[in-house]
Write a protein that holds these residues in place. Structure first.
Motif, PDB file in Angstrom:
ATOM      1  N   LEU A   1       1.471   7.518   0.633  1.00 30.62           N
ATOM      2  CA  LEU A   1       0.819   8.810   0.383  1.00 30.62           C
ATOM      3  C   LEU A   1      -0.548   8.662  -0.269  1.00 30.62           C
ATOM      4  O   LEU A   1      -1.515   9.316   0.148  1.00 30.62           O
ATOM      5  CB  LEU A   1       1.728   9.689  -0.482  1.00 30.62           C
ATOM      6  CG  LEU A   1       3.039  10.133   0.170  1.00 30.62           C
ATOM      7  CD1 LEU A   1       3.874  10.964  -0.805  1.00 30.62           C
ATOM      8  CD2 LEU A   1       2.775  10.943   1.443  1.00 30.62           C
ATOM      9  N   SER A   2      -0.659   7.822  -1.273  1.00 29.50           N
ATOM     10  CA  SER A   2      -1.905   7.714  -2.033  1.00 29.50           C
ATOM     11  C   SER A   2      -2.868   6.683  -1.467  1.00 29.50           C
ATOM     12  O   SER A   2      -4.071   6.730  -1.740  1.00 29.50           O
ATOM     13  CB  SER A   2      -1.600   7.353  -3.495  1.00 29.50           C
ATOM     14  OG  SER A   2      -1.056   6.039  -3.582  1.00 29.50           O
ATOM     15  N   GLY A   3      -2.370   5.736  -0.694  1.00 31.29           N
ATOM     16  CA  GLY A   3      -3.211   4.649  -0.207  1.00 31.29           C
ATOM     17  C   GLY A   3      -3.503   3.596  -1.266  1.00 31.29           C
ATOM     18  O   GLY A   3      -4.284   2.675  -1.026  1.00 31.29           O
ATOM     19  N   GLU A   4      -2.883   3.726  -2.435  1.00 29.26           N
ATOM     20  CA  GLU A   4      -3.121   2.783  -3.517  1.00 29.26           C
ATOM     21  C   GLU A   4      -2.489   1.427  -3.197  1.00 29.26           C
ATOM     22  O   GLU A   4      -1.352   1.352  -2.747  1.00 29.26           O
ATOM     23  CB  GLU A   4      -2.534   3.316  -4.823  1.00 29.26           C
ATOM     24  CG  GLU A   4      -2.720   2.388  -6.013  1.00 29.26           C
ATOM     25  CD  GLU A   4      -2.028   2.910  -7.269  1.00 29.26           C
ATOM     26  OE1 GLU A   4      -2.125   2.231  -8.305  1.00 29.26           O
ATOM     27  OE2 GLU A   4      -1.385   3.979  -7.198  1.00 29.26           O
ATOM     28  N   ARG A   5      -3.269   0.361  -3.440  1.00 28.21           N
ATOM     29  CA  ARG A   5      -2.786  -0.988  -3.192  1.00 28.21           C
ATOM     30  C   ARG A   5      -2.226  -1.570  -4.485  1.00 28.21           C
ATOM     31  O   ARG A   5      -2.855  -1.496  -5.531  1.00 28.21           O
ATOM     32  CB  ARG A   5      -3.907  -1.874  -2.673  1.00 28.21           C
ATOM     33  CG  ARG A   5      -3.477  -3.293  -2.340  1.00 28.21           C
ATOM     34  CD  ARG A   5      -4.646  -4.142  -1.915  1.00 28.21           C
ATOM     35  NE  ARG A   5      -5.252  -3.658  -0.681  1.00 28.21           N
ATOM     36  CZ  ARG A   5      -6.314  -4.220  -0.107  1.00 28.21           C
ATOM     37  NH1 ARG A   5      -6.890  -5.264  -0.673  1.00 28.21           N
ATOM     38  NH2 ARG A   5      -6.805  -3.727   1.012  1.00 28.21           N
ATOM     39  N   GLN A   6      -1.040  -2.154  -4.396  1.00 32.12           N
ATOM     40  CA  GLN A   6      -0.408  -2.787  -5.543  1.00 32.12           C
ATOM     41  C   GLN A   6       0.051  -4.188  -5.165  1.00 32.12           C
ATOM     42  O   GLN A   6       0.255  -4.497  -3.982  1.00 32.12           O
ATOM     43  CB  GLN A   6       0.795  -1.971  -6.021  1.00 32.12           C
ATOM     44  CG  GLN A   6       0.460  -0.593  -6.547  1.00 32.12           C
ATOM     45  CD  GLN A   6       1.701   0.171  -6.967  1.00 32.12           C
ATOM     46  OE1 GLN A   6       2.778   0.016  -6.392  1.00 32.12           O
ATOM     47  NE2 GLN A   6       1.561   0.995  -7.999  1.00 32.12           N
TER      48      GLN A   6
ATOM     49  N   THR B   1       0.851  -1.195   0.000  1.00 31.21           N
ATOM     50  CA  THR B   1       0.000   0.000   0.000  1.00 31.21           C
ATOM     51  C   THR B   1       0.886   1.244   0.000  1.00 31.21           C
ATOM     52  O   THR B   1       1.747   1.396   0.873  1.00 31.21           O
ATOM     53  CB  THR B   1      -0.927   0.027   1.219  1.00 31.21           C
ATOM     54  OG1 THR B   1      -1.748  -1.150   1.207  1.00 31.21           O
ATOM     55  CG2 THR B   1      -1.820   1.255   1.196  1.00 31.21           C
ATOM     56  N   GLN B   2       0.704   2.094  -1.023  1.00 32.07           N
ATOM     57  CA  GLN B   2       1.482   3.323  -1.109  1.00 32.07           C
ATOM     58  C   GLN B   2       1.132   4.246   0.068  1.00 32.07           C
ATOM     59  O   GLN B   2      -0.040   4.495   0.343  1.00 32.07           O
ATOM     60  CB  GLN B   2       1.209   4.032  -2.437  1.00 32.07           C
ATOM     61  CG  GLN B   2       1.638   3.230  -3.653  1.00 32.07           C
ATOM     62  CD  GLN B   2       3.144   3.052  -3.712  1.00 32.07           C
ATOM     63  OE1 GLN B   2       3.900   3.924  -3.295  1.00 32.07           O
ATOM     64  NE2 GLN B   2       3.581   1.905  -4.227  1.00 32.07           N
TER      65      GLN B   2
END
Length: 202
Positions: free
Chosen positions: A36-41, A33-34
């Motif tokens: 700053l962005s909260g994006e999950r990869q 999980t990034q």
């Protein structure tokens, strides 16, 4: 979170091809999980397993030779605990096929939606049930769990890129294997162990 998954049993049935899993299938991936962005990869490694030997006539080719089938990751991994989705392709080799004969592809994978619960497939398949996660111990700093994931509601695409001596044999392979195979006519059962390790412990 880093996942180290080892499939130790189960079965795969795609079209008319079927296989009881006896050799381990190893698969390592990480969920990130990034900050700053909260994006999950998802960072995904390759599948590691022995190739499965089949008689050449099982895929519509002249008898007397062996064909080898090996699953490969084709994208689409997501984790919604305790369930997961993943795209696979199966590469067929040997018997003069070269290396480009695949069932599924990165663009058109075999799409699995794996559950430890109960499936709801279209006919002719009927519901099957997996086994929930159970803690079995620790290895180093990793917690180890066992589970059985199942899916029998998925479709399987046609084989493509199959050639012998420069002649395309896709039609022969697909006719013999019953591909493409509609949803409700295929089954995957995976008995496996998963070791989970928080990435900040690496």
């Amino acid at each position: 979170m880093c996942y180290d998954q080892v499939v130790v049993g189960g079965r795969i049935q795609i079209g008319r091809l079927s296989h009881e899993i006896t050799d381990p299938i190893k698969f390592t991936y990480a969920e990130v999980t990034q900050f700053l962005s909260g994006e999950r990869q998802y960072l995904v490694g390759p599948l590691h397993t022995k190739k499965v030997a089949l008689p050449s006539e099982a895929i519509g080719l002249p008898p007397g030779k062996e064909v080898f089938a090996a699953p490969e990751y084709a994208g689409g991994l997501t984790i919604n605990f305790p369930n997961m989705t993943i795209g696979l392709k199966i590469r067929l080799s040997g018997a003069g096929l070269g290396g480009s004969c695949v069932i599924g592809s990165d663009e058109d994978p075999i799409p699995l939606s794996m559950t430890t619960g109960t499936t709801s497939p279209p006919p002719p398949n009927t519901p099957i049930t997996g086994v929930p996660f159970t803690t079995v111990g620790k290895v180093g700093g990793a917690n180890v769990f066992s589970a059985t994931h199942v899916d029998n509601a998925f479709l399987a695409p046609a084989a493509r890129g199959c050639e012998q001596a420069g002649v395309n044999v896709d039609a022969l392979v697909n006719s013999a294997t019953g591909l493409p195979s509609p949803a409700g006519a295929n089954t995957v059962v995976l008995d496996h162990y998963i070791a989970l390790l928080p990435i900040n412990n690496l």
